[in-house]
Design an enzyme around this catalytic site. Sequence first.
Site, PDB file in Angstrom:
ATOM      1  N   LYS A 113       0.819  -1.203   0.000  1.00  0.00           N
ATOM      2  CA  LYS A 113       0.000   0.000   0.000  1.00  0.00           C
ATOM      3  C   LYS A 113       0.862   1.266   0.000  1.00  0.00           C
ATOM      4  O   LYS A 113       0.357   2.372   0.221  1.00  0.00           O
ATOM      5  CB  LYS A 113      -0.944  -0.009   1.216  1.00  0.00           C
ATOM      6  CG  LYS A 113      -1.956  -1.156   1.154  1.00  0.00           C
ATOM      7  CD  LYS A 113      -2.765  -1.268   2.425  1.00  0.00           C
ATOM      8  CE  LYS A 113      -3.837  -2.346   2.298  1.00  0.00           C
ATOM      9  NZ  LYS A 113      -3.282  -3.682   2.035  1.00  0.00           N
ATOM     10  N   TYR A 161      12.820  -2.585  -4.610  1.00  0.00           N
ATOM     11  CA  TYR A 161      13.970  -1.712  -4.428  1.00  0.00           C
ATOM     12  C   TYR A 161      14.542  -1.263  -5.779  1.00  0.00           C
ATOM     13  O   TYR A 161      14.942  -0.107  -5.942  1.00  0.00           O
ATOM     14  CB  TYR A 161      15.059  -2.425  -3.621  1.00  0.00           C
ATOM     15  CG  TYR A 161      14.656  -2.740  -2.195  1.00  0.00           C
ATOM     16  CD1 TYR A 161      13.833  -1.890  -1.466  1.00  0.00           C
ATOM     17  CD2 TYR A 161      15.095  -3.907  -1.566  1.00  0.00           C
ATOM     18  CE1 TYR A 161      13.470  -2.181  -0.166  1.00  0.00           C
ATOM     19  CE2 TYR A 161      14.739  -4.199  -0.255  1.00  0.00           C
ATOM     20  CZ  TYR A 161      13.922  -3.333   0.432  1.00  0.00           C
ATOM     21  OH  TYR A 161      13.564  -3.622   1.720  1.00  0.00           O
TER      22      TYR A 161
END
Length: 234
Positions: free
Chosen positions: A168, A205
Amino acid sequence: MAAAAPPPPPSPTPAVISEDLLPTGYNVFTRIRLATIVDVPHIHKLIHQMAVFERLTHLFSATESSLSSTLFPENSPPPFTSFTVFLLEVSQTPFPLIDQNYPNFSPIHKTVNLDLPIIDPQAEMFRSCGNDVVVAGFVLFFPNYSSFLAKPGFYIEDIFVRECYRRKGFGKMLLSAVAAQAAKMGYGRVEWVVLDWNVNAIKFYEEMGAQIMQEWRVCRLTGDALQAFANINI
């Protein structure tokens, strides 16, 4: 000859509705603040949940007492000069202002709009200050140094978001808070490690612009090996 009918009145101008007022979903109010010693019980539970997620519970030996004495010792140094913890809290109502304004940091507030409400089965366990304030995650980091850059940086030891709050954007918020603090202080970089099986985290990432250093390996001395090497007569 009959008189011409008067022209019709102009149509009323339709009201402009701000997009902020449209019922597009569920608002979640978030706050990132500096943790204090009273937050240690929550930090301890978060670290244990992280150990479970990473399949490393056999290495988990931290206690609330040991965390209190090491993260928040007497005469603690100022934030960001040693071990620092950001807590991510969520609420169904806006956060009040708190007196936690340090020279280099003020709590970060953001409203997140979601399609569906979050069902948190452990909300009571992670209840924080305020009736509906719940701890959703944390990041623990401390300063390091790059001799190549001749600049300090931050090393992130732990970053963790509880399961029902994942996917989220909350993890990104925590990383962004550390990066923003590093940039504000003129630091050169932020570093952390990721488990090689955690492909979701690696992809996340990489998408945010982090470089995965494939050619580097973590070296660690701990436990008996640390003690044995410390006792070598050099």
